[in-house]
Design a protein around this motif. Structure first.
Motif, short mmCIF file in Angstrom:
data_model
loop_
_atom_site.label_atom_id
_atom_site.label_comp_id
_atom_site.label_asym_id
_atom_site.label_seq_id
_atom_site.Cartn_x
_atom_site.Cartn_y
_atom_site.Cartn_z
N PHE A 152 0.82 -1.20 0.00
CA PHE A 152 0.00 0.00 0.00
C PHE A 152 0.86 1.26 0.00
O PHE A 152 1.90 1.31 0.67
CB PHE A 152 -0.90 0.05 1.25
N THR A 153 0.44 2.28 -0.72
CA THR A 153 1.04 3.60 -0.59
C THR A 153 0.55 4.23 0.72
O THR A 153 -0.38 3.73 1.36
CB THR A 153 0.65 4.52 -1.75
N LYS A 154 1.16 5.34 1.10
CA LYS A 154 0.77 6.03 2.34
C LYS A 154 -0.71 6.37 2.32
O LYS A 154 -1.45 6.09 3.28
CB LYS A 154 1.61 7.29 2.51
N ILE B 177 -6.51 5.19 3.99
CA ILE B 177 -7.92 4.96 3.69
C ILE B 177 -8.30 3.52 4.03
O ILE B 177 -9.39 3.27 4.56
CB ILE B 177 -8.23 5.29 2.23
N TYR B 178 -7.41 2.58 3.74
CA TYR B 178 -7.72 1.18 4.07
C TYR B 178 -7.91 1.02 5.58
O TYR B 178 -8.86 0.37 6.03
CB TYR B 178 -6.61 0.25 3.58
N ASP B 179 -7.00 1.61 6.36
CA ASP B 179 -7.12 1.51 7.81
C ASP B 179 -8.41 2.15 8.30
O ASP B 179 -9.01 1.69 9.28
CB ASP B 179 -5.91 2.16 8.48
N THR B 180 -8.83 3.22 7.63
CA THR B 180 -10.10 3.87 7.98
C THR B 180 -11.26 2.91 7.78
O THR B 180 -12.11 2.75 8.66
CB THR B 180 -10.30 5.13 7.12
N VAL B 181 -11.31 2.28 6.63
CA VAL B 181 -12.42 1.38 6.31
C VAL B 181 -12.39 0.15 7.21
O VAL B 181 -13.43 -0.33 7.67
CB VAL B 181 -12.39 0.98 4.82
N LEU B 182 -11.19 -0.37 7.50
CA LEU B 182 -11.08 -1.53 8.37
C LEU B 182 -11.58 -1.20 9.78
O LEU B 182 -12.26 -2.00 10.42
CB LEU B 182 -9.64 -2.03 8.41
N TRP C 237 -7.20 11.00 -4.93
CA TRP C 237 -8.02 10.54 -6.06
C TRP C 237 -7.55 9.18 -6.58
O TRP C 237 -8.37 8.32 -6.95
CB TRP C 237 -7.98 11.56 -7.20
N ASP C 238 -6.24 8.97 -6.62
CA ASP C 238 -5.73 7.71 -7.19
C ASP C 238 -5.98 6.50 -6.29
O ASP C 238 -5.79 5.36 -6.72
CB ASP C 238 -4.23 7.83 -7.48
N VAL C 239 -6.38 6.73 -5.05
CA VAL C 239 -6.75 5.61 -4.19
C VAL C 239 -7.98 4.90 -4.77
O VAL C 239 -8.15 3.69 -4.62
CB VAL C 239 -7.03 6.09 -2.75
N GLY C 240 -8.80 5.66 -5.48
CA GLY C 240 -9.99 5.07 -6.11
C GLY C 240 -11.06 4.80 -5.08
O GLY C 240 -11.75 5.71 -4.62
#
Length: 445
Positions: A263-265, A270-275, A407-410
């Protein structure tokens, strides 16, 4: 445990008894009558594969086309009518299931051939059926108002056989998701990954999918129901939303992971947020808890985290009240799961004027025995967010300069299938979702 349960017959008679009880609950004046349903019809000249009508399967466990069922409310006798042997059809399709074989296979009291159907239904009997699935004409009273409601409500609560099917479908789906993670660093496009996923499901005994999967890379991951699945692998992450179907029962699983193995920073943030959103919502999956409250909690966690990252600014209570967080989480937290991916009995209100709830497919308290998806997400979709940026009421809460970095996180979505139990919940989904586990699998460590 699941394997031994699935060795037995699908519990058709128990489902009939539950539906009959619900009919009496709807109208206590009912004392007798006949439940009547038709299976799906043969579709020799249509492109789509045959899929059994859900109400028919629920009351029989039978996947045969051109069949019928009756259930006598007084005697509690379940009769299945299947097509008689047609010598011409044998040439093309082989020998059909005989009534004797069907009686051994299905949890019914009697199996007869369809040419005896008319004579088996008394003209004095009240028939309870579903209007749009009715081809026969009956001389007596026909009620098309109650049966569909009764079946839909009963389907919302799963018995151990149904749970075993969903659990096994999830196990197969998890292995297929893991296969995609192993393949992602060498694949060139989404299409290749879809092939890897489907091959794993077929190999493990689930050739049918519950829905068209989503294999969205890069910014395509922000499209909620992306189905192109043929673009080159570009961008940072892949959002994989796909679930195998087993004997008519669905799984529905989403994982998001990095294409290059790390994962990028911004993606990790964002992933940690959703988790965190999902884990806290899972803790709230207990009988009696209101699903609307769980859904709102997902938004509260998202707001707190996006404020911490600087994407949002201002007062968190005001952001929630104005529904600005819907720019990043526009869909509902989850839905019932069963024979349909979006299963019956959830009582959604798509006319709700509150945008936070208009797409919520389940409303009200969580009952014991329900299976529900828990699928929070954060999305950076310009077509959704730009109107918020152009609206001063919302724009004051969004830091556009910080937003540009994401934006590139999609999009990131994490989805599990959960059984509500008397003591809380059981997570039926075993696909890995911790960052360290996913990155190790992707990188072959």
């Amino acid at each position: 445990m699941s394997a031994s349960i699935l060795d037995g017959k699908y519990p058709a008679k128990a489902h009939c008894a539950a539906v009959a009880a619900h009919l009496l609950k709807q109208n206590s004046a009912i004392t007798s009558g006949l439940l009547y349903l038709e299976s799906g019809k043969s579709r020799l000249h249509e492109d789509s594969p045959f899929r059994q009508r859900r109400p028919f399967f629920y009351l029989t466990g039978c996947q045969l086309p051109d069949s019928y069922l009756t259930y006598d409310l007084s005697s509690k006798k379940l009769t299945l009518f299947i097509p008689p042997l047609d010598p011409a059809e044998v040439l093309w399709s082989g020998l059909p299931l005989s009534p004797e074989e069907a009686k051994q296979q299905f949890d019914v009291d009697e199996v007869r051939t369809t040419d005896t159907l008319t004579a088996a239904i008394s003209p004095d009997t009240t028939v309870y059926t579903i209007a749009h699935q009715l081809s026969q004409k009956f001389p007596g009273t026909v009620n098309t108002e109650l049966l569909h409601i009764a079946i839909d409500e009963c389907r919302a609560i799963k018995d151990e056989y149904e749970v075993a099917l969903i659990r096994r479908a999830n196990e197969i789906t998890a292995e297929a998701h893991h296969a995609v993670m192993r393949a992602i660093k060498t694949a060139k496009n989404e299409r290749e990954l879809m092939a890897v996923y489907l091959a794993e499901c077929i190999k493990r005994g689930a050739p049918t999918q519950a829905y068209t999967g989503i294999f969205g890379s890069g910014r395509a991951a922000a499209t909620l129901h992306y189905i192109k699945n043929d673009a080159p692998l570009t961008g940072l992450n892949l959002l994989l939303d796909a679930g195998a179907e087993l004997r008519e029962y669905a799984s529905d699983v989403t994982r998001t992971f990095p294409i290059n193995g790390n994962f990028t920073k911004e993606s990790r943030e964002i992933y940690d947020t959703v988790l965190q959103m999902q884990k806290e919502c899972l803790d709230m999956c207990k009988p009696g808890n209101n699903w609307e409250d769980v859904h709102v909690h997902a938004h509260k966690v998202a707001i707190d985290r996006l404020l911490h990252l600087g994407i949002l600014k201002g007062d968190k209570d005001e952001i929630l009240a104005k529904r600005t967080s819907c720019a990043f989480l526009p869909h509902g937290l989850g839905h019932y799961l069963g024979m349909d991916t979006h299963d019956t009995g959830g009582h959604p209100n798509y006319k709700d004027e509150d945008k936070m709830f208009m797409y919520l497919r389940k409303r009200g308290p969580l009952p014991v025995g329900a299976v529900i998806t828990v699928e929070p997400g954060i999305y950076f979709c310009e077509f959704i967010i730009r109107p918020y940026l152009n609206d001063p009421e919302h724009a004051k809460f969004i830091n556009e300069e910080v937003l540009e970095k994401y934006w590139d996180v999609g999009g990131v979505r994490i989805e599990d299938n959960v059984l509500i139990t008397s003591s809380g919940h059981e997570n039926l989904t075993s696909a890995i979702k911790e960052v360290s586990e996913m990155e190790r699998l992707i990188n072959g460590e």
